[in-house]
Write a protein that holds these residues in place. Sequence first.
Motif, mmCIF file in Angstrom:
data_model
loop_
_atom_site.group_PDB
_atom_site.id
_atom_site.type_symbol
_atom_site.label_atom_id
_atom_site.label_comp_id
_atom_site.label_asym_id
_atom_site.label_seq_id
_atom_site.Cartn_x
_atom_site.Cartn_y
_atom_site.Cartn_z
ATOM 1 N N THR A 84 0.925 -1.198 -0.169
ATOM 2 C CA THR A 84 0.066 0.093 0.125
ATOM 3 C C THR A 84 0.945 1.233 0.144
ATOM 4 O OG1 THR A 84 -0.062 -0.157 2.316
ATOM 5 C CG2 THR A 84 -1.967 -1.058 1.184
ATOM 6 N N THR A 85 2.307 0.993 0.361
ATOM 7 C CA THR A 85 2.947 2.191 0.252
ATOM 8 C C THR A 85 4.304 1.969 -1.199
ATOM 9 O OG1 THR A 85 2.597 2.684 2.427
ATOM 10 C CG2 THR A 85 4.595 3.820 1.075
ATOM 11 N N VAL A 86 4.235 2.717 -1.970
ATOM 12 C CA VAL A 86 5.127 2.643 -3.251
ATOM 13 C C VAL A 86 5.721 3.766 -3.286
ATOM 14 C CG1 VAL A 86 4.223 0.576 -4.107
ATOM 15 C CG2 VAL A 86 3.291 2.755 -4.899
ATOM 16 N N SER A 87 6.911 3.950 -4.355
ATOM 17 C CA SER A 87 7.484 4.994 -4.831
ATOM 18 C C SER A 87 7.173 5.247 -6.520
ATOM 19 C CB SER A 87 8.702 4.944 -4.335
ATOM 20 O OG SER A 87 8.990 4.965 -3.231
ATOM 21 N N THR A 88 7.176 6.050 -6.904
ATOM 22 C CA THR A 88 6.975 5.995 -8.533
ATOM 23 C C THR A 88 8.111 5.431 -9.083
ATOM 24 O OG1 THR A 88 8.392 8.152 -8.344
ATOM 25 C CG2 THR A 88 5.998 8.751 -8.515
ATOM 26 N N GLY A 89 7.295 4.507 -10.153
ATOM 27 C CA GLY A 89 8.236 3.532 -10.817
ATOM 28 C C GLY A 89 8.396 2.202 -10.411
ATOM 29 N N ASP A 90 7.729 2.120 -9.070
ATOM 30 C CA ASP A 90 7.387 0.795 -8.616
ATOM 31 C C ASP A 90 6.071 0.186 -8.974
ATOM 32 O OD1 ASP A 90 9.711 1.273 -7.094
ATOM 33 O OD2 ASP A 90 8.380 1.558 -4.902
ATOM 34 N N GLU A 91 6.326 -1.336 -9.311
ATOM 35 C CA GLU A 91 5.258 -1.977 -9.679
ATOM 36 C C GLU A 91 4.331 -2.946 -8.320
ATOM 37 O OE1 GLU A 91 4.708 -6.237 -12.375
ATOM 38 O OE2 GLU A 91 6.567 -4.904 -12.491
ATOM 39 N N LEU A 92 3.164 -2.725 -8.511
ATOM 40 C CA LEU A 92 2.379 -3.405 -7.738
ATOM 41 C C LEU A 92 1.392 -4.382 -8.229
ATOM 42 C CD1 LEU A 92 -0.222 -0.918 -5.815
ATOM 43 C CD2 LEU A 92 1.082 -0.055 -7.838
ATOM 44 N N LYS A 93 0.873 -5.232 -7.451
ATOM 45 C CA LYS A 93 -0.181 -6.370 -8.126
ATOM 46 C C LYS A 93 -1.466 -6.074 -7.445
ATOM 47 C CE LYS A 93 3.110 -9.890 -9.806
ATOM 48 N NZ LYS A 93 4.286 -8.921 -9.888
ATOM 49 N N VAL A 94 -2.625 -6.171 -8.127
ATOM 50 C CA VAL A 94 -3.864 -6.115 -7.515
ATOM 51 C C VAL A 94 -4.481 -7.390 -7.845
ATOM 52 C CG1 VAL A 94 -6.011 -5.060 -7.873
ATOM 53 C CG2 VAL A 94 -4.047 -3.646 -8.080
ATOM 54 N N THR A 95 -4.761 -8.092 -6.524
ATOM 55 C CA THR A 95 -5.593 -9.384 -6.539
ATOM 56 C C THR A 95 -7.043 -9.189 -6.324
ATOM 57 O OG1 THR A 95 -3.581 -10.367 -5.829
ATOM 58 C CG2 THR A 95 -5.615 -11.519 -5.613
ATOM 59 N N ILE A 96 -8.005 -9.581 -7.290
ATOM 60 C CA ILE A 96 -9.424 -9.702 -6.982
ATOM 61 C C ILE A 96 -9.954 -10.908 -7.006
ATOM 62 C CG2 ILE A 96 -11.614 -9.022 -8.045
ATOM 63 C CD1 ILE A 96 -10.135 -6.935 -9.802
ATOM 64 N N THR A 97 -10.676 -11.284 -5.782
ATOM 65 C CA THR A 97 -11.051 -12.692 -5.245
ATOM 66 C C THR A 97 -12.573 -12.517 -5.419
ATOM 67 O OG1 THR A 97 -9.087 -13.011 -4.053
ATOM 68 C CG2 THR A 97 -10.880 -14.703 -3.991
ATOM 69 N N VAL A 98 -13.292 -13.433 -6.117
ATOM 70 C CA VAL A 98 -14.831 -13.320 -6.047
ATOM 71 C C VAL A 98 -15.206 -14.855 -5.730
ATOM 72 C CG1 VAL A 98 -16.853 -13.100 -7.600
ATOM 73 C CG2 VAL A 98 -14.843 -11.930 -8.020
ATOM 74 N N THR A 99 -15.901 -14.767 -4.570
ATOM 75 C CA THR A 99 -16.358 -16.246 -3.914
ATOM 76 C C THR A 99 -17.944 -15.958 -3.878
ATOM 77 O OG1 THR A 99 -14.415 -16.379 -2.690
ATOM 78 C CG2 THR A 99 -16.443 -17.597 -2.070
ATOM 79 N N ASN A 100 -18.530 -17.382 -4.249
ATOM 80 C CA ASN A 100 -19.979 -17.645 -4.299
ATOM 81 C C ASN A 100 -20.349 -17.919 -3.184
ATOM 82 O OD1 ASN A 100 -22.660 -17.912 -4.584
ATOM 83 N ND2 ASN A 100 -22.356 -19.271 -6.412
ATOM 84 N N ALA A 101 -20.784 -17.243 -1.950
ATOM 85 C CA ALA A 101 -21.205 -17.950 -0.645
ATOM 86 C C ALA A 101 -22.288 -18.041 -0.692
ATOM 87 C CB ALA A 101 -20.843 -16.797 0.366
ATOM 88 N N GLY A 102 -23.339 -18.288 -1.826
ATOM 89 C CA GLY A 102 -24.850 -18.763 -1.569
ATOM 90 C C GLY A 102 -24.976 -20.044 -1.747
ATOM 91 N N ASN A 103 -26.256 -20.298 -2.138
ATOM 92 C CA ASN A 103 -26.442 -22.059 -2.346
ATOM 93 C C ASN A 103 -27.235 -22.152 -3.816
ATOM 94 O OD1 ASN A 103 -28.913 -20.636 -1.990
ATOM 95 N ND2 ASN A 103 -29.862 -21.884 -0.066
ATOM 96 N N ASP A 104 -26.761 -21.172 -4.622
ATOM 97 C CA ASP A 104 -27.281 -21.345 -6.124
ATOM 98 C C ASP A 104 -26.118 -21.088 -7.143
ATOM 99 O OD1 ASP A 104 -28.803 -22.095 -8.229
ATOM 100 O OD2 ASP A 104 -30.294 -20.814 -8.135
ATOM 101 N N THR A 105 -25.915 -21.247 -8.167
ATOM 102 C CA THR A 105 -25.179 -20.812 -9.041
ATOM 103 C C THR A 105 -25.226 -19.361 -9.548
ATOM 104 O OG1 THR A 105 -25.086 -23.070 -10.029
ATOM 105 C CG2 THR A 105 -24.133 -21.178 -11.475
ATOM 106 N N ALA A 106 -24.280 -18.701 -9.416
ATOM 107 C CA ALA A 106 -24.028 -17.134 -9.921
ATOM 108 C C ALA A 106 -23.860 -17.208 -11.370
ATOM 109 C CB ALA A 106 -23.067 -16.343 -9.221
ATOM 110 N N ARG A 107 -24.753 -16.344 -12.173
ATOM 111 C CA ARG A 107 -24.718 -16.639 -13.480
ATOM 112 C C ARG A 107 -24.476 -15.295 -14.260
ATOM 113 N NH1 ARG A 107 -28.327 -20.190 -11.949
ATOM 114 N NH2 ARG A 107 -28.473 -22.315 -12.952
ATOM 115 N N ASP A 108 -23.871 -15.277 -15.454
ATOM 116 C CA ASP A 108 -23.388 -14.010 -16.094
ATOM 117 C C ASP A 108 -22.575 -13.317 -15.277
ATOM 118 O OD1 ASP A 108 -24.929 -14.790 -18.246
ATOM 119 O OD2 ASP A 108 -26.897 -13.993 -17.392
ATOM 120 N N VAL A 109 -21.714 -13.790 -14.678
ATOM 121 C CA VAL A 109 -20.727 -13.014 -13.672
ATOM 122 C C VAL A 109 -19.765 -11.912 -14.478
ATOM 123 C CG1 VAL A 109 -18.825 -13.103 -11.807
ATOM 124 C CG2 VAL A 109 -20.802 -14.869 -11.879
#
Length: 378
Positions: A135-160
């Motif tokens: 969360t703290t970088v300097s100009t020119g530094d590379e950072l990675k963004v991770t997105i996690t999507v979890t289905n916590a329900g009891n049916d299929t999530a469609r057209d995500v």
Amino acid sequence: MGAAASDEADNIDGEIVTRDFSFRAGEGVRIGDYRVELLSVVSVIDGLVEVRVYKRASQFEDWRVMQDYRDVNFDGGKDRGGLTLTVVEIFDIDTVRMRAAYRSDYGYPQKYVTERALAPRNLPELKVFTTVDKTTVSTGDELKVTITVTNAGNDTARDVVIQDSPPLPQFRYLAGYPPKVKNQLQPGESDIVVYSMVAAAEGSVELAGTAARYSDSKATLYSATSQPVNIEIRPQRRPDLAFEVEAPGPIELGGEGAINVTIKNDGEAAAQRVEVKMGLRSGMDGLEFSGGGLDRSFFEIAPGGVERYSATVRGSRSGSYVVDLSASYRADGEMMQEDTSFQVSVLEREYKYLYYLPIVPVLIIGIWLYRRYKEYKY
């Protein structure tokens, strides 16, 4: 005259009141003989909800998809003895606040639970998390963004579909952007996407939450959003070279001494292609350096790195001499330089017979006294 009489018969006399109430999907509200049931929140983003309105002991029944902030009349509306409903606020995929306008003699809205709500529901429920590796970088530094999507329900999530924050001017986006996840997620299933970006401008940046839109088996739309992430971008990392020179003590004429040089990188970036050059000022012919003197080359000095070397100097003429050292180096394509100076002293030659000169006057006085003594004796 007949048409006018019909219009007057349709108009209902009485005071019109407006009242707000909140309820969840599967719940209903009694307003006089009318029943208002919230079937589902079709889309939180688009502000759409599905309702069912019917009147007890009559054949009136109406199913509608309502949009927030728009008045909808049921059974002629408030001016004709019916209801006028308005979606005021959608809190989440289950709860809304609604406003009803109707005749005052219908009384206060009373909430109840519908039979639909008592039946078990099979629905998808996505959870979205957005994280960065730093969360703290300097100009020119590379950072990675991770997105996690979890289905916590009891049916299929469609057209995500996920909608990440729009490209921000403080970053240059690399591989993996824009991010994409699987079209369908089964109950308990997760999908992870990663993309990279480089900090391009310093400052404080808020990376907006990632929104996921999806639907259930009945094509009802839902959405979920992750929490935003704050990133602090500091100025670009730079090297900072510093000299430490250990000069020899006074050197005898014709003698030798060692010069020890230490170069430290106190910065946060590597110094590349370091070239150290020695400079002799005018009248410096009284010093002689062996083995190439103090000139050196280093391919790279890492942050916190240290380079040490030595050179031998010989004094060929007495005097006090100033030696200059200059280190030029590259940092992210930019040329930088660090300078320092130190002093070397060469002593004059020492003549031992000079120690005997003070004895000469004593000898002369002694001879004179002896001669005078001899003269007076005779």
